[in-house]
Design an enzyme around this catalytic site. Structure first.
Site, PDB file in Angstrom:
ATOM      1  CE  LYS A   8      -1.211   3.229   7.866  1.00 23.39           C
ATOM      2  NZ  LYS A   8      -2.446   3.953   8.265  1.00 23.39           N
ATOM      3  N   GLY A  24       0.832  -1.195   0.000  1.00 24.93           N
ATOM      4  CA  GLY A  24       0.000   0.000   0.000  1.00 24.93           C
ATOM      5  C   GLY A  24       0.864   1.242   0.000  1.00 24.93           C
ATOM      6  NE  ARG A  25       2.923   2.763  -4.576  1.00 28.06           N
ATOM      7  CZ  ARG A  25       4.162   2.851  -5.063  1.00 28.06           C
ATOM      8  NH1 ARG A  25       4.695   4.015  -5.345  1.00 28.06           N
ATOM      9  NH2 ARG A  25       4.876   1.770  -5.270  1.00 28.06           N
ATOM     10  CG  ASP A  43      -8.534   5.372   7.736  1.00 31.35           C
ATOM     11  OD1 ASP A  43      -7.964   6.217   8.454  1.00 31.35           O
ATOM     12  OD2 ASP A  43      -8.737   5.553   6.534  1.00 31.35           O
ATOM     13  CG  ASP A  48     -13.599   8.232   7.238  1.00 33.02           C
ATOM     14  OD1 ASP A  48     -14.630   8.503   6.584  1.00 33.02           O
ATOM     15  OD2 ASP A  48     -12.501   8.016   6.704  1.00 33.02           O
ATOM     16  CB  SER A  78       0.703  11.890  -0.171  1.00 31.65           C
ATOM     17  OG  SER A  78      -0.091  11.893  -1.334  1.00 31.65           O
ATOM     18  CG  PHE A  79       2.072  12.540   4.261  1.00 35.01           C
ATOM     19  CD1 PHE A  79       3.183  13.359   4.144  1.00 35.01           C
ATOM     20  CD2 PHE A  79       0.822  13.096   4.086  1.00 35.01           C
ATOM     21  CE1 PHE A  79       3.054  14.700   3.872  1.00 35.01           C
ATOM     22  CE2 PHE A  79       0.679  14.441   3.812  1.00 35.01           C
ATOM     23  CZ  PHE A  79       1.790  15.244   3.700  1.00 35.01           C
ATOM     24  CE  LYS A 126     -13.756   5.770   3.956  1.00 29.00           C
ATOM     25  NZ  LYS A 126     -13.360   6.915   3.112  1.00 29.00           N
ATOM     26  CB  THR A 155     -16.250   9.473   3.581  1.00 29.81           C
ATOM     27  OG1 THR A 155     -14.914   9.118   3.965  1.00 29.81           O
ATOM     28  CG2 THR A 155     -16.442   9.134   2.112  1.00 29.81           C
ATOM     29  CG  ASN A 204     -12.078   3.429   6.587  1.00 27.40           C
ATOM     30  OD1 ASN A 204     -11.174   3.216   5.779  1.00 27.40           O
ATOM     31  ND2 ASN A 204     -12.471   4.652   6.893  1.00 27.40           N
ATOM     32  NE  ARG A 263       5.549   5.020  -1.148  1.00 29.95           N
ATOM     33  CZ  ARG A 263       5.069   6.259  -1.257  1.00 29.95           C
ATOM     34  NH1 ARG A 263       4.140   6.681  -0.406  1.00 29.95           N
ATOM     35  NH2 ARG A 263       5.515   7.084  -2.177  1.00 29.95           N
ATOM     36  CB  VAL A 264       1.133  -0.318   4.034  1.00 33.82           C
ATOM     37  CG1 VAL A 264       0.830  -1.531   4.922  1.00 33.82           C
ATOM     38  CG2 VAL A 264       0.467   0.925   4.603  1.00 33.82           C
TER      39      VAL A 264
END
Length: 330
Positions: free
Chosen positions: A119, A97-98, A231, A210, A100-101, A212, A252, A215, A103-104
């Site tokens: 993470k 996973g990736r 999340d 959040d 902007s801030f 949903k 969301t 998540n 990487r997993v």
């Protein structure tokens, strides 16, 4: 964690108008936090070239070798970024996973051979620090079978490494797409697990904000898998004695409660609203509130305007009330 589509809505002007409540579009700048986590299908993670993808699907051995080489290169690249304390304890296996801030990566504990997810969050940016602090503030306090578990944390000057349970069953969202809709029995089973986790969070003064299908993760691919809440980047964690009202306008769009849209102080009941929306989706396979125009979407939510058969509408209400009461009574 999650699909990274959560939004913090912009602050309103002094003359509040409904049409000023707009969606915050995902920023493509490198300083935006849109991370994803626990993506179980890693087969295409490192294959970005269309030709390579096509060739792999057709069994091209040469392209398979190139793809394997590319995967190894990526793994080596991210392994080099990891703190030596982390790599001394865990073998880095794959990027899953990736954002902007962050990487997993999927890792394996060297001693126990147990798989986990790590993470890695870049905290040199303010937004990254804020999301990291929010998640850690929650995950360090919780321990529940229906909530993703934090195993340990490594901190350095510019990065935080969160070692977590590895969920391999995919998102509830994916199973809804695959099934179309759930039976009443299956929907009840899913919601029972989610509500158990939510009850635990609320008892600790934690509001997710959040919730949903994206998540909510399945622990494994089997039909008997448990559901885990993940999340917590937008979660509010309050201590006993704190004011129970919250004011941050976030979430969301399709799952936001009316009081949040109206920018009124709100309580943890916003999580129950989101669960009502999720219940509707599970039973009908459709969204109760949906419109590409955010102003019209928010008007639908404020009016409680949704269209489906009266039977499903009634069933959703009864189901969420029943489950909420059963959870409350223990």
């Amino acid at each position: 964690m999650g699909c990274g589509t959560s939004k913090v809505l912009p602050e309103p002007s002094k003359n509040l108008q409904l049409d000023l409540v707009k969606k915050v579009e995902p920023c493509l700048d490198s300083k935006s936090d849109q991370y994803n986590t626990f993506i179980t299908d890693t087969s295409q993670t490192f294959v970005k070239d269309d030709y390579l993808c096509h060739s792999l699907q057709n069994g091209d051995s040469k392209c398979h070798v190139e793809s394997t080489h590319l995967r190894r290169h990526k793994i080596a690249k991210y392994r080099a970024k990891f703190d030596p304390r982390v790599t001394a304890k865990y073998d880095i296996k794959a990027l899953i996973g990736r954002g902007s801030f962050s990487r997993v990566v999927r890792v394996e504990h060297k001693a126990s051979k147990q798989p986990y997810a790590i993470k890695m969050i870049e905290t040199k940016y303010r937004e990254g620090r804020e999301v990291c602090e929010s998640e850690l503030n929650v995950l360090r306090r919780v321990r529940h079978t229906n909530i993703i578990q934090l195993i340990e944390v490594f901190e350095s000057q510019e990065r935080v490494y969160m070692v977590m349970e590895l969920a391999t069953g995919g998102e509830l969202f994916d199973r809804i797409i695959a099934k179309g809709s759930f039976t009443e029995r299956d929907a009840t089973h899913v919601l029972q697990m989610v509500l158990e986790g939510v009850r635990y969070l609320h008892a600790l003064g934690i509001t997710h904000r959040d919730l949903k299908p994206e998540n909510l993760l399945y622990y494994h691919p089997g039909i008997d898998s448990k559901i885990m809440i993940t999340d917590f980047g937008l979660a509010s964690a309050q201590k006993k004695g704190d004011d129970c009202l919250m004011k941050t306008t976030c979430g969301t769009p399709e799952y936001i409660a009316p009081e949040v849209l109206l920018r009124k102080p709100y309580t943890n009941s916003v999580d129950m609203w989101a669960l009502g929306v999720i219940s509707y989706i599970l039973l009908s396979g459709t969204m109760p509130f949906e419109d590409d125009n955010r102003t019209r979407l928010y008007r639908q939510i404020l009016k409680g305007k949704y269209s489906y058969s009266g039977e499903v509408r009634k069933l959703c209400k009864l189901l969420i009330v029943y489950l909420a009461c059963s959870i409350e009574l223990g």
